[in-house]
Design an enzyme around this catalytic site. Structure first.
Site, mmCIF file in Angstrom:
data_model
loop_
_atom_site.group_PDB
_atom_site.id
_atom_site.type_symbol
_atom_site.label_atom_id
_atom_site.label_comp_id
_atom_site.label_asym_id
_atom_site.label_seq_id
_atom_site.Cartn_x
_atom_site.Cartn_y
_atom_site.Cartn_z
ATOM 1 N N THR A 178 1.345 10.141 4.019
ATOM 2 C CA THR A 178 0.579 11.219 3.385
ATOM 3 C C THR A 178 -0.679 11.546 4.182
ATOM 4 O O THR A 178 -1.363 12.516 3.865
ATOM 5 C CB THR A 178 0.170 10.841 1.955
ATOM 6 O OG1 THR A 178 -0.260 9.506 1.991
ATOM 7 C CG2 THR A 178 1.291 11.021 0.967
ATOM 8 N N ASP A 213 0.877 -1.161 0.000
ATOM 9 C CA ASP A 213 0.000 0.000 0.000
ATOM 10 C C ASP A 213 0.930 1.232 0.000
ATOM 11 O O ASP A 213 2.116 1.106 0.340
ATOM 12 C CB ASP A 213 -0.857 -0.063 1.270
ATOM 13 C CG ASP A 213 -1.667 1.175 1.495
ATOM 14 O OD1 ASP A 213 -2.373 1.593 0.572
ATOM 15 O OD2 ASP A 213 -1.592 1.744 2.608
ATOM 16 N N LEU A 214 0.423 2.391 -0.378
ATOM 17 C CA LEU A 214 1.293 3.574 -0.429
ATOM 18 C C LEU A 214 1.167 4.436 0.835
ATOM 19 O O LEU A 214 2.077 4.496 1.658
ATOM 20 C CB LEU A 214 0.962 4.395 -1.677
ATOM 21 C CG LEU A 214 1.745 5.687 -1.870
ATOM 22 C CD1 LEU A 214 3.234 5.427 -2.065
ATOM 23 C CD2 LEU A 214 1.212 6.469 -3.081
ATOM 24 N N ASP A 215 -0.023 5.051 0.978
ATOM 25 C CA ASP A 215 -0.238 5.977 2.091
ATOM 26 C C ASP A 215 -0.194 5.220 3.418
ATOM 27 O O ASP A 215 -0.993 4.314 3.641
ATOM 28 C CB ASP A 215 -1.611 6.652 1.959
ATOM 29 C CG ASP A 215 -1.673 7.582 0.748
ATOM 30 O OD1 ASP A 215 -0.614 8.031 0.312
ATOM 31 O OD2 ASP A 215 -2.779 7.854 0.266
ATOM 32 N N SER A 272 -2.573 0.955 -4.415
ATOM 33 C CA SER A 272 -3.089 2.066 -3.610
ATOM 34 C C SER A 272 -4.468 2.507 -4.074
ATOM 35 O O SER A 272 -4.779 2.463 -5.264
ATOM 36 C CB SER A 272 -2.119 3.249 -3.727
ATOM 37 O OG SER A 272 -2.683 4.400 -3.158
ATOM 38 N N ALA A 273 -5.268 2.990 -3.129
ATOM 39 C CA ALA A 273 -6.583 3.538 -3.462
ATOM 40 C C ALA A 273 -6.452 4.944 -4.043
ATOM 41 O O ALA A 273 -7.387 5.492 -4.618
ATOM 42 C CB ALA A 273 -7.438 3.595 -2.196
ATOM 43 N N SER A 274 -5.268 5.533 -3.886
ATOM 44 C CA SER A 274 -5.107 6.943 -4.254
ATOM 45 C C SER A 274 -4.998 7.170 -5.760
ATOM 46 O O SER A 274 -4.244 6.498 -6.457
ATOM 47 C CB SER A 274 -3.864 7.513 -3.572
ATOM 48 O OG SER A 274 -3.665 8.839 -4.023
ATOM 49 N N ARG A 286 -11.740 8.693 -1.934
ATOM 50 C CA ARG A 286 -12.001 10.128 -1.770
ATOM 51 C C ARG A 286 -13.492 10.422 -1.581
ATOM 52 O O ARG A 286 -13.884 11.177 -0.697
ATOM 53 C CB ARG A 286 -11.477 10.888 -2.990
ATOM 54 C CG ARG A 286 -11.325 12.374 -2.759
ATOM 55 C CD ARG A 286 -10.851 13.070 -4.024
ATOM 56 N NE ARG A 286 -9.646 12.451 -4.561
ATOM 57 C CZ ARG A 286 -9.175 12.650 -5.796
ATOM 58 N NH1 ARG A 286 -9.811 13.455 -6.627
ATOM 59 N NH2 ARG A 286 -8.076 12.039 -6.214
ATOM 60 N N LYS A 329 -8.625 6.586 6.607
ATOM 61 C CA LYS A 329 -7.434 5.873 6.110
ATOM 62 C C LYS A 329 -7.816 4.691 5.221
ATOM 63 O O LYS A 329 -8.619 3.852 5.617
ATOM 64 C CB LYS A 329 -6.561 5.423 7.277
ATOM 65 C CG LYS A 329 -5.840 6.597 7.902
ATOM 66 C CD LYS A 329 -4.796 6.177 8.912
ATOM 67 C CE LYS A 329 -4.077 7.415 9.435
ATOM 68 N NZ LYS A 329 -3.261 7.119 10.606
ATOM 69 N N GLY A 330 -7.235 4.660 4.036
ATOM 70 C CA GLY A 330 -7.483 3.559 3.101
ATOM 71 C C GLY A 330 -8.831 3.637 2.398
ATOM 72 O O GLY A 330 -9.166 2.789 1.586
ATOM 73 N N LYS A 387 -11.061 -0.701 -1.688
ATOM 74 C CA LYS A 387 -10.852 -1.534 -0.498
ATOM 75 C C LYS A 387 -12.037 -1.306 0.452
ATOM 76 O O LYS A 387 -12.469 -0.163 0.545
ATOM 77 C CB LYS A 387 -9.546 -1.130 0.213
ATOM 78 C CG LYS A 387 -8.306 -1.273 -0.663
ATOM 79 C CD LYS A 387 -7.105 -0.590 -0.004
ATOM 80 C CE LYS A 387 -5.920 -0.547 -0.954
ATOM 81 N NZ LYS A 387 -4.765 0.180 -0.393
ATOM 82 N N GLU A 443 -0.084 -3.488 4.579
ATOM 83 C CA GLU A 443 -1.182 -2.515 4.689
ATOM 84 C C GLU A 443 -1.252 -1.856 6.058
ATOM 85 O O GLU A 443 -1.020 -2.512 7.068
ATOM 86 C CB GLU A 443 -2.528 -3.238 4.478
ATOM 87 C CG GLU A 443 -3.207 -2.976 3.174
ATOM 88 C CD GLU A 443 -3.721 -1.568 2.959
ATOM 89 O OE1 GLU A 443 -3.797 -0.786 3.920
ATOM 90 O OE2 GLU A 443 -4.070 -1.250 1.816
ATOM 91 N N ASP A 444 -1.619 -0.575 6.078
ATOM 92 C CA ASP A 444 -1.764 0.125 7.369
ATOM 93 C C ASP A 444 -3.225 0.337 7.755
ATOM 94 O O ASP A 444 -3.505 0.762 8.863
ATOM 95 C CB ASP A 444 -1.089 1.506 7.302
ATOM 96 C CG ASP A 444 -1.862 2.473 6.425
ATOM 97 O OD1 ASP A 444 -2.195 2.095 5.280
ATOM 98 O OD2 ASP A 444 -2.159 3.589 6.875
ATOM 99 N N ASN A 469 -3.756 9.840 -6.752
ATOM 100 C CA ASN A 469 -2.576 10.712 -6.839
ATOM 101 C C ASN A 469 -1.272 9.925 -6.722
ATOM 102 O O ASN A 469 -0.207 10.519 -6.516
ATOM 103 C CB ASN A 469 -2.634 11.768 -5.731
ATOM 104 C CG ASN A 469 -3.796 12.731 -5.935
ATOM 105 O OD1 ASN A 469 -3.884 13.390 -6.970
ATOM 106 N ND2 ASN A 469 -4.706 12.792 -4.978
HETATM 107 P P1 B16 Z 1 -6.892 10.230 -3.293
HETATM 108 P P2 B16 Z 1 -3.738 4.078 0.185
HETATM 109 C C1 B16 Z 1 -5.624 5.999 0.265
HETATM 110 O O1 B16 Z 1 -4.355 5.535 -0.127
HETATM 111 C C2 B16 Z 1 -5.555 6.818 1.543
HETATM 112 O O2 B16 Z 1 -5.189 6.011 2.645
HETATM 113 C C3 B16 Z 1 -6.903 7.434 1.824
HETATM 114 O O3 B16 Z 1 -6.856 8.233 2.998
HETATM 115 C C4 B16 Z 1 -7.341 8.294 0.620
HETATM 116 O O4 B16 Z 1 -8.623 8.847 0.833
HETATM 117 C C5 B16 Z 1 -7.348 7.394 -0.622
HETATM 118 O O5 B16 Z 1 -6.060 6.832 -0.812
HETATM 119 C C6 B16 Z 1 -7.745 8.151 -1.873
HETATM 120 O O6 B16 Z 1 -6.760 9.096 -2.149
HETATM 121 O O7 B16 Z 1 -7.872 11.243 -2.813
HETATM 122 O O8 B16 Z 1 -5.481 10.754 -3.394
HETATM 123 O O9 B16 Z 1 -7.344 9.528 -4.553
HETATM 124 O O10 B16 Z 1 -3.614 3.985 1.670
HETATM 125 O O11 B16 Z 1 -4.672 3.048 -0.420
HETATM 126 O O12 B16 Z 1 -2.401 4.140 -0.512
HETATM 127 MG MG MG Z 2 -2.782 3.104 3.476
#
Ligand code: B16
Ligand code: MG
Length: 225
Positions: free
Chosen positions: A16, A8-10, A117-119, A48, A44-45, A148, A174-175, A121
């Site tokens: 982040t 996982d990233l964040d 990652s879910a992000s 958006r 977390k995780g 997730k 994963e965190d 970004n």
């Molecule tokens: P974004 P991960 C997740 O990343 C974050 O933990 C979570 O807080 C955030 O809302 C989600 O990504 C979406 O991020 O707004 O940048 O698309 O932990 O899956 O790496």
């Molecule tokens: Mg995470």
């Protein structure tokens, strides 16, 4: 045998969460309420869109119709604009302690690596941290339709790595509770990064990568299996 390690990233590679928190708090303040660090734990995780729903619930705007879909989209976009501004200033010094060394050890052991990652970004963050080359595959929030705790992101990582890697041959780091559940739902091994109180479904929990070796993790996973 473990053939792939998925990260996982964040919260695993980089913290982040503090930037997400700063941006969500800024939005909450504009709406006239305080969003605490404890409230932020619930995001977390989480995607958006779902994060915005939780924030609005906390602020007492949870009811359907409190804001139109267009207004909600504008709020999510505003938050993301601030978030992107914050993460654009990041440097490799912000990579969490031991993460790069751990990734290198995994790769030297012949294990494939992926980022899941879910992000949406992820690309900007990897660019800023200059660690894209440590992953054989990257799957982010722009590439999956289910977030997730659905295992889609991790299963996509496994198939992108090729070689017919099975879920049982993957370990996910994963965190977030939602991420641990996603890994387990996908039939993968899971190492929690954080506290064993919150990450109960992980097979093994470590507080971070500092002082943790891949060899040690691999041995412990073999004993709990
Ligand atoms: P974004 P991960 C997740 O990343 C974050 O933990 C979570 O807080 C955030 O809302 C989600 O990504 C979406 O991020 O707004 O940048 O698309 O932990 O899956 O790496
Ligand atoms: Mg995470």
């Amino acid at each position: 045998m473990i053939r792939a390690a998925i990260f996982d990233l964040d919260g695993v590679i980089v913290d982040t969460a503090k930037y997400h928190y700063r941006a969500w708090r800024r939005l909450a303040r504009e709406l006239g309420f305080e969003f605490t660090e404890q409230d932020n734990e619930r995001l977390k995780g989480v995607s958006r869109g779902r994060s915005l729903e939780i924030l609005l619930e906390v602020g007492g705007f949870g009811k359907e119709g409190a804001f139109s879909d267009v207004q909600r989209q504008q709020m999510a976009d505003r938050k993301n604009g601030w978030y992107v501004e914050y993460v654009s200033g990041m440097t490799p010094a912000e990579i969490l302690p031991g993460a790069v060394e751990f990734l290198r050890e995994v790769r030297e052991d012949g294990v494939r690596t992926a980022l899941g990652s879910a992000s949406k970004n992820t690309g900007i963050i990897l660019d800023r941290l200059k660690i894209g080359g440590l992953f054989d595959a990257v799957v982010d929030g722009t590439m999956v339709s289910r977030t997730k705790p659905d295992p889609e992101v991790f299963l996509t990582c496994a198939s992108m790595l090729g070689g017919g890697i099975l879920p049982t041959e993957c370990v996910v780091f994963e965190d977030a509770e939602a991420g641990v559940r996603a890994a387990r739902a996908g039939g993968m091994h899971c190492v929690g990064i954080g506290s064993s109180e919150t990450l109960r479904e992980a097979e093994l929990v470590v507080s971070g990568f500092a002082g943790v070796s891949w060899k040690g993790v691999k041995n412990q996973l073999n004993t709990v299996r």
